[in-house]
Scaffold this motif. Structure first.
Motif, short mmCIF file in Angstrom:
data_model
loop_
_atom_site.label_atom_id
_atom_site.label_comp_id
_atom_site.label_asym_id
_atom_site.label_seq_id
_atom_site.Cartn_x
_atom_site.Cartn_y
_atom_site.Cartn_z
N UNK A 64 54.75 6.59 54.00
CA UNK A 64 55.05 6.31 55.40
C UNK A 64 56.23 7.15 55.85
N UNK A 65 56.15 7.64 57.07
CA UNK A 65 57.21 8.46 57.65
C UNK A 65 57.56 7.88 59.01
N UNK A 66 58.83 7.56 59.19
CA UNK A 66 59.31 7.05 60.47
C UNK A 66 60.27 8.03 61.09
N UNK A 67 60.19 8.24 62.39
CA UNK A 67 61.09 9.19 63.05
C UNK A 67 62.47 8.57 63.23
N UNK A 68 63.49 9.41 63.29
CA UNK A 68 64.85 8.92 63.40
C UNK A 68 65.13 8.23 64.73
N UNK A 69 64.31 8.55 65.78
CA UNK A 69 64.50 7.87 67.06
C UNK A 69 63.66 6.59 67.17
N UNK A 70 62.93 6.27 66.08
CA UNK A 70 62.16 5.03 65.97
C UNK A 70 61.01 4.93 66.98
N UNK A 72 58.07 6.89 66.36
CA UNK A 72 56.88 7.46 65.73
C UNK A 72 56.76 7.03 64.27
N UNK A 73 55.51 6.77 63.84
CA UNK A 73 55.23 6.45 62.45
C UNK A 73 53.99 7.22 62.01
N UNK A 74 54.05 7.79 60.82
CA UNK A 74 52.89 8.40 60.19
C UNK A 74 52.63 7.70 58.87
N UNK A 75 51.37 7.36 58.60
CA UNK A 75 50.96 6.80 57.32
C UNK A 75 49.98 7.78 56.69
N UNK A 76 50.29 8.24 55.49
CA UNK A 76 49.42 9.17 54.77
C UNK A 76 48.81 8.46 53.58
N UNK A 78 46.55 9.09 50.06
CA UNK A 78 45.94 9.95 49.06
C UNK A 78 45.12 9.05 48.15
N UNK A 79 43.80 9.09 48.33
CA UNK A 79 42.93 8.18 47.60
C UNK A 79 42.85 8.52 46.12
N UNK A 80 42.58 7.51 45.32
CA UNK A 80 42.48 7.69 43.88
C UNK A 80 41.34 8.63 43.50
N UNK A 81 40.36 8.81 44.41
CA UNK A 81 39.23 9.71 44.14
C UNK A 81 39.41 11.07 44.79
N UNK A 82 40.61 11.33 45.36
CA UNK A 82 40.90 12.64 45.90
C UNK A 82 40.74 12.77 47.40
N UNK A 83 40.29 11.75 48.10
CA UNK A 83 40.16 11.84 49.55
C UNK A 83 41.51 11.55 50.20
N UNK A 84 41.66 11.91 51.47
CA UNK A 84 42.95 11.78 52.15
C UNK A 84 42.76 11.44 53.62
N UNK A 85 43.76 10.73 54.16
CA UNK A 85 43.72 10.30 55.57
C UNK A 85 45.14 10.28 56.12
N UNK A 86 45.25 10.57 57.43
CA UNK A 86 46.54 10.52 58.12
C UNK A 86 46.39 9.69 59.39
N UNK A 87 47.33 8.77 59.58
CA UNK A 87 47.39 7.97 60.79
C UNK A 87 48.72 8.23 61.49
N UNK A 88 48.68 8.62 62.76
CA UNK A 88 49.88 8.82 63.58
C UNK A 88 49.89 7.82 64.72
N UNK A 89 51.01 7.15 64.90
CA UNK A 89 51.20 6.21 65.99
C UNK A 89 52.53 6.54 66.66
#
Length: 297
Positions: A64-70, A72-76, A78-89
């Motif tokens: 999880x990545x949160x911006x310093x101005x609070x 924005x949040x990103x959730x990344x 990395x699946x155990x089978x190698x797949x990947x997803x990104x969520x930006x809010x």
């Protein structure tokens, strides 16, 4: 785990229009406990009609990545089978920080304007060129410098304005945020003027509340005894600071000209710089100016 998604997409290069909002520098952190899941109906390009759930309990890696101005949040994922997803809010940058509530009228992050919420859910090479959607924050707990302690929310994303909407949810729980680094420096009131090479050695201590490397640098300035010459020289050193007792430092300044430093009064300008090991966005900088008496050494 993810099932049933096999197609891929090369995202089109879209020109960044005026008004695009990017989040400020952010702090990334591993998720201690959390999950991200989604339900994709038939006809949704991003999810490919699959229903998937990822969680730390099942061996998937979440960050999880949160911006310093609070805002924005990103959730990344990395699946155990190698797949990947990104969520930006992202909350509208022109308004309050991201907080519990429902954000409607979201458009594709980072192309949302300052007045619009931003949303993007992409993965395994598939994403939307345009987004229409909304998201709800049920719980979010911010720590210093964008640290995310808790996040609980849901989202709905429709690609290109006509595809069926993918819906998903995210839940994250992390430990309480680490303390912010504090540094307490000191410059001793006395130093030495070398009779061998004319350099001035100054010293002091630096105390920290956790392990950090502190760079000490500055300038020594002295007016000669006849008041006709100003002698100055710069110095730098590093200190491995640890929680507990203050750590001593010393550094020598070589005069910039031919006139040496001599015993007597001098001015020491010192700057102490340390990078917080827990918060990449927190660089501690402290400046001091001190009167120091130099003795022969």
């Amino acid at each position: 785990m993810r099932t049933g998604i096999t197609s891929s997409l090369v995202l089109s290069a879209t020109a960044i229009a005026t008004g695009v909002v990017f989040s400020p520098a952010a702090q990334a952190q591993a998720v201690t406990s959390g999950s991200l899941g989604f339900v994709s109906p038939a006809g949704d390009w991003v999810g490919g009609g699959a229903t998937s759930t990822y969680s730390t309990a099942n061996g998937d890696t979440l960050t999880v990545t949160g911006s310093t101005d609070e805002h924005y949040v990103n959730v990344s994922v990395s699946g155990a089978l190698g797949d990947w997803w990104y969520l930006d809010l992202m909350a509208p940058s022109s308004g309050p920080a991201l907080a519990p509530g429902t954000y409607t009228g979201a458009t594709r992050y980072p192309f949302n304007t300052a007045a619009q919420p931003g949303l993007s859910f992409v993965g395994d090479g598939r994403g939307c060129n345009t987004v229409a959607g909304s998201f709800t924050i049920t719980q979010i707990t911010w720590g210093p410098y964008g640290y995310i302690q808790e996040l609980d929310g849901s989202f709905s994303q429709q690609c290109e304005g006509f595809m069926p909407a993918l819906v998903g949810q995210v839940q994250i729980t992390n430990p309480a945020p680490p303390a912010v680094l504090t540094v307490k420096p000191a410059v001793a009131s006395d130093g030495t003027a070398s009779t061998l090479n004319g350099s001035a050695t100054v010293r002091g201590t630096v105390a920290c509340d956790k392990t950090a490397q502190v760079t000490v640098s500055g300038k020594v300035t002295q007016v000669s005894s006849n008041h006709k010459t100003i002698v100055n020289g710069t110095y730098t050193t590093t200190v491995n600071c640890k929680a507990g007792a203050p750590v001593a430092w010393s550094a020598s300044a070589t005069p910039s000209g031919s006139v040496p430093f001599r015993s007597g009064d001098a001015q020491v300008d010192a700057q102490f710089v340390a990078q917080d090991p827990d918060y990449a966005a927190n660089t501690v900088t402290i400046d001091q100016t001190n009167a120091v008496s130099l003795h022969k050494g």
